[in-house]
Design an enzyme around this catalytic site. Structure first.
Site, short mmCIF file in Angstrom:
data_model
loop_
_atom_site.label_atom_id
_atom_site.label_comp_id
_atom_site.label_asym_id
_atom_site.label_seq_id
_atom_site.Cartn_x
_atom_site.Cartn_y
_atom_site.Cartn_z
N TYR A 195 0.67 -1.29 0.06
CA TYR A 195 -0.03 -0.04 -0.16
C TYR A 195 0.90 1.38 -0.18
O TYR A 195 2.05 1.24 0.44
CB TYR A 195 -0.97 -0.01 0.96
CG TYR A 195 -0.46 0.02 2.55
CD1 TYR A 195 0.62 0.83 3.02
CD2 TYR A 195 -1.27 -0.70 3.35
CE1 TYR A 195 1.11 0.80 4.29
CE2 TYR A 195 -0.62 -0.53 4.67
CZ TYR A 195 0.42 0.24 5.24
OH TYR A 195 0.88 0.12 6.43
N GLU A 241 1.65 -1.25 -6.34
CA GLU A 241 1.34 -0.27 -5.15
C GLU A 241 -0.13 0.27 -5.24
O GLU A 241 -0.53 0.35 -6.36
CB GLU A 241 2.08 1.25 -5.31
CG GLU A 241 3.72 0.86 -5.07
CD GLU A 241 3.80 1.23 -3.41
OE1 GLU A 241 2.94 1.19 -2.77
OE2 GLU A 241 5.07 0.86 -2.88
#
Length: 833
Positions: free
Chosen positions: A58, A129
């Site tokens: 994240y 991501e």
């Protein structure tokens, strides 16, 4: 469909997309430039794909900041970026997938990492991501900064459902193109770097991805089965560490629930049981781990399960028989140890002093025996009774030095006796004016008292010769200065029982004593690598360092690392005023400055590690072990670490530095002490970075109690009925090291005058001892049956010089330089022998 969609979104999502036409033109240009080079295809069967792992992250920041961090020069990167809908910085109506780095190129997303035998996973992985922003508050408790799982308090939000659907589609696409990425190779950043990362966090929908065919998950029935078993008998920590490593985690089996293990367990729980995160190796966690191994690593599970069942069986360890003296032995010798050379059997040698000593005879089943001391038969009960004990004085038979014991005619035939001869104990003759062995030591007294009249603070001296204390005296003052540096109106007199910070003599009278005892018990072999006992001591050549390398100061470490200040030479990352963090830094981060065995470089770091070795082997803190197993056994009550926490009070101690550890205001760092130090270890590394207990410094003692420990050494490893180690082990530790005879194993050696500043010019070639920064010196000379301990508070003086070049005034005096006082003591001994 997905592939063509991503291709329209190459490069930065805030820049103009590169079109397919542009790409084709670039490709044609490249081909035309290479058209003159003829290459023929000859396909090999021997190759594999570069990509082995898919790593989920994240971002922890919003879309706009993520683009800056991941795209602009000087930052990090990943292969893909997935925004979320509710992000105010994302201004598109539809969620898009952004490719930032081509899959065949190396994105910088994993950092220092490990999974399934591979390190630095940037070389082998694709990183995604995902914009998701936990709300975290960092701790203000500096002691927890080194722990990733404890240093932040976070609220983790749910992931955007539409974002996850895109992630599933993208992941399937990646897996289709990269067949080497198996279920256990789809991991989170926390899995591959658990000590520093927590992403993608406990809210990441790993189970949802698994149901879509992405990643690993366990069978609930398997987990339940193992849970029932482990509720009754939980595997030990070492087996859990081995199981985690077998699955893929970069954890070393240490058998200790250390910070690395807690962080790894936390990462595992966030991935597979996010409703049960506690960093513990409890039944549910371990059951989940074994269920995963059963499903995906069945070949490794078999060995783990066999070990688990083996470790459930009662452990039978060889019993170390504690000797009750220097001789504690059954006679006649048992057949299995008898020599064919008959006249070497049923004989022994022991140390004694003329007119002293006793023998204790336990009749196992004998009625009589002939016992000879130095060739003379001793008179014992004409008829012994089985099971009875008999004690006799040896005062009329013993002599100074080695004495002989011979046993014959134990009757009836086949019967046996057990003989104990205790070690010698000290006899205090320092106040016996009629003792013929008493020396005047007038030159010693004059030198020390003259120095005190000129400003030297104080000292306490004890000299042992032939088992007798022949000199025990206190000089000067235990404390002269008040906090702030003013002279006390009534300075505190030094006493013979004043307690001193013995500084680096800790290395010998705590760490070395413990190590020699552990060798005696068969729990330590100094020729083995340190990593054999500390498996987490690895990397950078650490695995090649033997235990004896640290004892001889040839491991390659610098003299010290000043962990206690951010201004240390290795940088702020080596700053630690927390003993757990310090130990972790030493285990894995402190660099070598020279190669192994390149030179003898005296280093505190060596003995810090040896102190940690003792703690790992014994399962006790260093202070607890030596105080319980050595000092208390000898009846020593003033030899201990952190004495102010154990019932002592400041007035019992010799003071050290006047202005704390500021060097008269010249030095400053966090939590620096500015008051007169009394009863607190002076060494900053020991005090701040090890909470007062370290292998290199921290021990306090008196001249008399150090004297008992020195007589233990002169005796060859015991005192009275207490036995710690055999003479052969002491010889192993005190013999000269290869290449530099002034070093033994830990001990410093006179080496035929090579260390005159310490031992003086008269010490025998076999003399050994140590010094301590606060002003302490010990000498043990077995050839002369002599021991000397001089404890001073030489640092309890003002400091002279400028901010960079300064010195303690107390170190300018001969008393504070050791060698002169030692020389005068030897002259008194040798000139009157």
């Amino acid at each position: 469909m997905l592939v063509s969609f991503i291709k329209t979104k190459l490069s930065s999502p805030t820049k103009k997309p590169i079109t397919i036409t542009t790409l084709m033109a670039t490709c044609l240009l490249f081909l035309s430039s290479c058209s003159s080079l003829s290459i023929e295809e000859l396909p090999s069967e021997n190759y594999s794909k570069r990509i082995k792992f898919l790593v989920m992250h994240y971002t922890a920041i919003n879309y706009e900041r993520s683009v800056t961090a991941l795209v602009e020069k000087g930052g990090v990167s990943s292969h893909y970026l997935l925004p979320e809908r509710l992000d105010s910085t994302y201004d598109h109506s539809d969620l898009n997938i952004y490719r930032l780095v081509d899959e065949q190129d190396r994105a910088w997303h994993a950092g220092s990492s490990y999974w399934q035998g591979r390190r630095d996973l940037n070389d082998h992985s694709i990183g995604i991501e995902i914009v998701n922003i936990p709300e975290c508050k960092r701790t203000e408790n500096m002691a927890l900064i080194s722990r990733s799982s404890d240093s932040r308090n976070c609220l983790f939000p749910d992931f955007d459902p539409e974002q996850i659907q895109l992630l599933i589609a993208l992941s399937k696409d990646i897996l289709a193109r990269n067949p080497d990425i198996g279920p256990t190779q789809v991991v989170g950043h926390a899995d591959i770097a658990p000590t520093r990362k927590t992403d993608p966090g406990p809210r990441f929908p790993w189970y949802q991805l698994y149901k879509a065919g992405i990643g690993a998950w366990y069978e609930k029935s398997d987990m339940d089965e193992y849970w029932q078993i482990f509720q009754r008998d939980l595997p030990n920590v070492g087996l859990v560490q081995k199981a985690l490593n077998s699955y893929g985690y970069g954890i070393t089996e240490t058998g200790i629930l250390d910070n690395n293990t807690i962080d790894t367990l936390t990462a595992f729980q966030m991935h597979f049981i996010p409703w049960h995160i506690n960093g513990k190796a409890d039944a549910k966690t371990v059951a989940t781990l074994f269920a995963l191994l059963k499903k995906y690593k069945a070949n490794k599970l078999e060995a783990l399960w066999q070990r688990y069942q083996l470790e459930l069986q009662p452990k039978i360890e060889p019993v170390y028989r504690v000797k009750r003296g220097q001789i504690d032995r059954v006679f006649p010798d048992a057949e299995e140890i008898r020599s064919k050379r008959e006249l070497v059997n049923d004989r022994a040698i022991f140390k004694a002093y003329k007119g002293r000593g006793e023998i204790i005879i336990d009749s196992i089943d004998a009625t009589s025996a002939d016992i000879f001391i130095n060739g003379q038969k001793i008179s014992i009960a004409s008829t012994m009774t089985a099971g009875n004990r008999y004690k006799y004085s040896l005062a009329r038979r013993t002599k100074n030095g080695n004495n002989t014991l011979r046993v014959e005619n134990v009757m009836p035939e086949g019967a046996s006796i057990n003989i104990v001869i205790p070690y010698p104990k000290l006899v205090d003759k320092s106040m016996d004016k009629s003792a013929t062995a008493l020396k005047s030591f007038s030159a010693v007294d004059k030198q020390i008292t003259d120095d005190i009249e000129q400003g030297f603070p104080g000292a306490a001296l004890l000299v042992i010769k032939d088992g007798n204390i022949i000199k025990h005296q206190a000089y000067g003052y235990a404390r002269k200065f008040a906090d702030g540096g003013e002279l006390l109106a009534q300075p505190v007199k030094m006493q013979k029982n004043t307690i001193f910070d013995i500084a680096s003599n800790t290395k010998m009278f705590a760490t070395n004593f413990a190590l020699m005892t552990l060798v005696e018990e068969g729990r330590l072999d100094v020729t083995k690598p340190l990593s054999y006992y500390l498996p987490d001591y690895d990397g950078g050549g650490r695995e090649s360092r033997l235990v004896k390398d640290f004892l001889t100061h040839t491991a390659g470490y610098a003299p010290q690392v000043r962990f206690f200040t951010k201004e240390n030479k290795l940088g702020a990352s080596f700053y630690s005023q927390n003993h757990k963090k310090t130990k972790q830094l030493i285990l894995n981060n402190v660099p070598f400055v020279v190669g192994r065995n390149a030179k003898h470089m005296y280093s505190d770091t060596d003995f810090m590690l040896l102190g940690m070795l003792i703690e790992r082997i014994t399962g006790q803190a260093l202070d607890a072990y030596v105080e319980q197993h050595i000092y208390q056994q000898l009846g020593l009550t003033d030899t201990l670490f952190n004495p102010l926490d154990k019932g002592k009070y400041k007035q019992q101690f010799a003071a050290t530095e006047v202005h704390g550890t500021t060097r008269g205001g010249r030095v400053d760092f966090n939590n620096v002490r500015e008051y007169v130090l009394q009863g607190e270890v002076h060494d900053e590394k020991a005090y701040h970075s090890f909470s007062g207990v370290a292998g290199h410094a921290g021990l306090f003692s008196t001249t008399l109690e150090i004297g008992v420990l020195m007589q233990t050494l002169l005796n060859g490893g015991g005192y009275g009925d207490k036995h710690f180690f055999d003479r052969r082990i002491l010889d192993q530790f005190t013999k000269p090291a290869d290449g530099n005879g002034s070093f033994g194993l830990g001990w410093r050696r006179s080496n035929n005058g090579a260390l005159k500043w310490h031992f003086g010019p008269y010490a025998s070639a076999y003399a050994y001892g140590h010094t301590g920064w606060t002003g302490t010196v010990t000498v043990i000379d077995p050839e002369h049956d002599l021991a000397i301990v001089l404890l001073t508070n030489a640092r309890h003086t003002l400091i002279e010089g400028d901010d960079k070049h300064y010195s303690f005034k107390g170190k300018e005096f001969e008393t504070g330089k050791y060698g002169s006082i030692i020389s005068l003591i030897y002259e008194e001994i040798l000139n009157t022998m």
